[in-house]
Design an enzyme around this catalytic site. Structure first.
Site, PDB file in Angstrom:
ATOM      1  N   GLY A 159       8.613  -8.888  43.911  1.00 52.13           N
ATOM      2  CA  GLY A 159       9.635  -8.255  45.059  1.00 52.13           C
ATOM      3  C   GLY A 159      10.048  -8.988  45.953  1.00 52.13           C
ATOM      4  N   ASP A 184      23.709 -17.194  33.370  1.00 54.16           N
ATOM      5  CA  ASP A 184      23.466 -17.285  34.825  1.00 54.16           C
ATOM      6  C   ASP A 184      23.936 -16.352  35.555  1.00 54.16           C
ATOM      7  OD1 ASP A 184      22.345 -19.804  33.730  1.00 54.16           O
ATOM      8  OD2 ASP A 184      23.371 -20.951  35.602  1.00 54.16           O
ATOM      9  N   ARG A 235      26.449 -34.349  36.665  1.00 56.42           N
ATOM     10  CA  ARG A 235      27.473 -33.889  37.750  1.00 56.42           C
ATOM     11  C   ARG A 235      27.674 -35.108  38.824  1.00 56.42           C
ATOM     12  NH1 ARG A 235      23.425 -29.259  40.096  1.00 56.42           N
ATOM     13  NH2 ARG A 235      25.409 -28.590  41.178  1.00 56.42           N
ATOM     14  N   ASP A 244      20.168 -15.977  42.744  1.00 56.29           N
ATOM     15  CA  ASP A 244      21.495 -15.830  43.166  1.00 56.29           C
ATOM     16  C   ASP A 244      21.852 -14.058  43.190  1.00 56.29           C
ATOM     17  OD1 ASP A 244      21.933 -18.365  43.070  1.00 56.29           O
ATOM     18  OD2 ASP A 244      22.433 -18.402  41.193  1.00 56.29           O
ATOM     19  N   GLY A 266       9.600 -13.065  43.599  1.00 57.46           N
ATOM     20  CA  GLY A 266       9.678 -13.109  42.189  1.00 57.46           C
ATOM     21  C   GLY A 266       9.540 -11.755  41.582  1.00 57.46           C
ATOM     22  N   SER A 304      29.132 -19.466  42.951  1.00 58.20           N
ATOM     23  CA  SER A 304      30.042 -18.682  42.082  1.00 58.20           C
ATOM     24  C   SER A 304      29.166 -17.434  41.637  1.00 58.20           C
ATOM     25  CB  SER A 304      30.570 -19.499  41.050  1.00 58.20           C
ATOM     26  OG  SER A 304      29.892 -19.988  40.137  1.00 58.20           O
ATOM     27  N   ALA A 357      25.195 -21.649  41.466  1.00 52.84           N
ATOM     28  CA  ALA A 357      24.704 -20.736  42.600  1.00 52.84           C
ATOM     29  C   ALA A 357      25.708 -19.743  43.211  1.00 52.84           C
ATOM     30  CB  ALA A 357      23.662 -21.414  43.173  1.00 52.84           C
TER      31      ALA A 357
END
Length: 315
Positions: free
Chosen positions: A229, A293, A105, A257, A226, A36, A34
């Site tokens: 807007g 992404d 992770r 992001d 979403g 980056s 997110a």
């Protein structure tokens, strides 16, 4: 530096087929994270941005560093971990629904980023520090690092931008809510989704959500709605800002992001609140046009063309 952000970036494996992963044999490697994503989005929009994290001393870590550096983001404060690996994740796709995500992770290098590894000079010389709730969820070490970064920013007049980014695969809601709200009270700009706000403060209507966060101490609130807007508010004005219609959505991951990058670009440019929201909606919408992404995040010229503020020359 216009903005500094930090958090875990991982290598993402995208399947070449839809359906359960047990039937998939081939994957495309790309970048996920997110923070980056926001850094890359802002860099493409023409801003000077820095991102740091802790990466494993492995090929995945070197790949992440290469990609983010190649996008024009400063990575001079990234720390290398010789003991712990870089995190990875897999997507599982089904037609017309959001993908499933499988994280690998736990005990990653980024989750072991310690407060003493932060560069205070680097943070205090930024205009904005952007953080997300994902970093708060990774580990106690990373959580302490986030709060130290916030203190450095507060002590030096750096604006704090916060995207709650609730990830219930990383921590239970009852643990997440008090921590996220504590950070919200310390933030200048908050960017919650309407569903996230319902989990955090029990409200569904955007106006009530914005009012609640402003009463907590936030100066600017942008509630993501979403495809509809967003609703933006500060102490002087409030607006519902319609979204942009996307005929065919390729991938919704990273849209939030992109929204953050567009909104913060407007803040950095000292644009009016309504314009910040327009650009946030535009970048968020454009992010859904491309699989991946961060691959769909636009340049400033592309954003101007998409939002109708510049003419597109095809040939």
């Amino acid at each position: 530096m216009d903005l500094i952000t930090f958090g875990e970036s991982m290598v993402l494996f995208n399947p070449d087929l839809t359906g359960p992963l047990r039937y998939v044999n081939n994957f495309r490697k790309s970048l996920a994270g997110a923070e980056s994503n926001v850094a890359i989005g802002l860099s493409r929009l023409g801003h000077k941005v820095g991102w740091f994290s802790k990466l494993g001393n492995d090929e995945f870590g070197r790949y992440i560093l290469s990609v983010i550096r190649g996008e024009g983001v400063d990575v001079s404060n990234v720390v290398t971990d010789i003991k712990n690996p870089t995190g990875i994740l897999f997507k599982e796709r089904f037609s017309h629904v959001n993908p499933n995500v499988y994280y690998y992770r736990k005990h990653s290098a980024a989750s072991n980023l310690m407060p003493e590894e932060l560069n205070e000079e680097y943070i205090k010389n930024a205009k904005i520090l952007h953080i997300t709730g994902i970093s708060l969820a990774l580990s106690e070490k990373m959580r302490k690092s986030v709060f130290k970064a916030i203190k450095i920013a507060k002590d030096n007049g750096v604006l704090i931008s916060f995207d709650p980014n609730i990830r219930l695969k990383l921590w239970p809601l009852e643990e997440a809510v008090p921590v996220i709200l504590e950070v919200a009270r310390l933030s200048d700009i908050i960017l919650p989704g309407v569903d996230e706000a319902e989990l955090l403060i029990g409200l569904k209507d955007p106006e009530g959500i914005a009012k609640a966060f402003i009463e907590m101490g936030c100066s600017t609130v942008a509630v993501k709605l979403g495809k509809d807007g967003c609703y933006v508010s500060n102490k002087e004005e409030s607006h519902f800002v319609p979204g942009y219609k996307v005929e065919k959505v390729e991938d919704t991951v990273g849209a939030g992001d992109g929204f953050a990058a567009g909104f913060l670009s407007g803040v950095i440019r000292e644009l009016k609140l309504f314009e910040c929201a327009e650009y946030a909606n535009g970048v968020g919408a454009m992010a859904t046009l491309v699989s991946g992404d961060m691959e769909g995040l636009p340049t400033w010229q592309q954003l101007m063309e998409f939002t109708g503020k510049a003419k597109h020359i095809d040939r």
